[in-house]
Scaffold this active site. Sequence first.
Site, mmCIF file in Angstrom:
data_model
loop_
_atom_site.group_PDB
_atom_site.id
_atom_site.type_symbol
_atom_site.label_atom_id
_atom_site.label_comp_id
_atom_site.label_asym_id
_atom_site.label_seq_id
_atom_site.Cartn_x
_atom_site.Cartn_y
_atom_site.Cartn_z
ATOM 1 N N ALA A 1 11.672 -46.565 31.013
ATOM 2 C CA ALA A 1 13.132 -46.605 31.102
ATOM 3 C C ALA A 1 13.567 -45.722 32.263
ATOM 4 C CB ALA A 1 13.760 -46.087 29.816
ATOM 5 N N LYS A 2 14.801 -45.829 32.654
ATOM 6 C CA LYS A 2 15.375 -44.881 33.614
ATOM 7 C C LYS A 2 16.882 -44.934 33.495
ATOM 8 C CE LYS A 2 13.615 -42.099 36.776
ATOM 9 N NZ LYS A 2 12.244 -41.531 36.771
#
Length: 420
Positions: free
Chosen positions: A109-110
């Site tokens: 994720a980011k």
Amino acid sequence: MTQNLSVGDSALATALSQFDRAVHMLGINGGTAAMLRTCKRELTVNFPVRMDDGSVKVFTGYRIHHSTVRGPCKGGIRYSPHVTLDEVRALAMWMTWKCAVVNIPYGGAKGGVLVDTKKHSLRELEGITRRYATEISLFIDPSGDIPAPDMGTNAQTMAWIMDTYSMHRGYSVPAIVTGKPINIGGSAGRHEATGRGVMFTVREAYKTLNWDFSKARVAVQGFGNVGSISAQTAYEMGCSVVGVSDIEGGLYNSDGIDIPELIAYRRQHGSFKGYSKGKFITNDELLSCDCDVLVPAAMENQLTQHTAGSVKARMVAEGANGPTTPEGDEILNAKGVIVLPDILCNAGGVVTSYFEWVQDLQQLFWEEDDITKRLERIMIRSFHDVYDKSKALNTDLRTGAQCLGIGRVAESHITRGLYP
Ligand code: GLU
């Protein structure tokens, strides 16, 4: 591909070009490759925050889940006035491969917020962070998506997110973020983890290649969390650190720099300027300086078709995410430079984030020494996994690492089967 391939953002172009090369080599089938090439979920939030002067400003932020195949999503949050959706997509994708390369049970994720941290007071940053945390609470969860620091964010940012999330729950939820301050459930050694991991990888690569590590002359671009700890660890390991830089430029001394002294100087004066024991150089000069190991630990797209040709180092250790473009890679490979790729080399951060999360869930905390030893073991094992893969496929370490990571995610996906 539904996401903008070529429009605008080069980090995504880099990530996809690396992906395509690895998938082609692995011969992964079309449907699986198409799934892995696309981010699973993307959230954009626009939210108002009251500024110190009473006015209200609207900010934009993102949180992206690339993959949930191998476990909860994991990845940092970046604060930068330039952050784009494509950049966050690329960074989320790299997190998936990174977690798979070091074999920890996470997907990638980011997050990002378009904000220039230098232009805001601490109180405004707290307001922005708390509101952003609330906006992305649709996505984050201790068993579903666990944020961490990245460029422009730090332990304090994580403390505000942890507090905001906990206030909404009515009890403390330390496992909602990693990279927190130690007194609220952070892990010993997390702050140092990425830089230490970079140097564990370099040392193991030297050993494997039969190069003399005690003679390594190291230059580090970037003096944030990753760069400064990489320089410090290299110094402690007995290497000569000949070059360092921050956003304003750098310092070079072929006799080696006393890193603890320089860190103390910079803390006192706010920059390297005025430090007498070295020559002041630009960031471009740092990249091409006379050294053996170059550690780009600043940001993406530093070693390109324009800069890679003048690199003098025999090894590049990627502390940053995506510091080398595909054109830069080609030039470095042709010159015989060994590139330790980001998804291996800087994985110490997320590995220790994993330790932090496990400790929070168990409410049982480990000694720093234990954490550093576990980290070292994982970095050494992962280096050899990548090295062996690249030898087996007769390719460079980046493609080896991509094939290892992507291959593991694809296998997990196939084992789980396609729903429904
Ligand atoms: N932002 C770091 C990275 O790019 C750490 C992510 C994490 O610990 O979740 O790897």
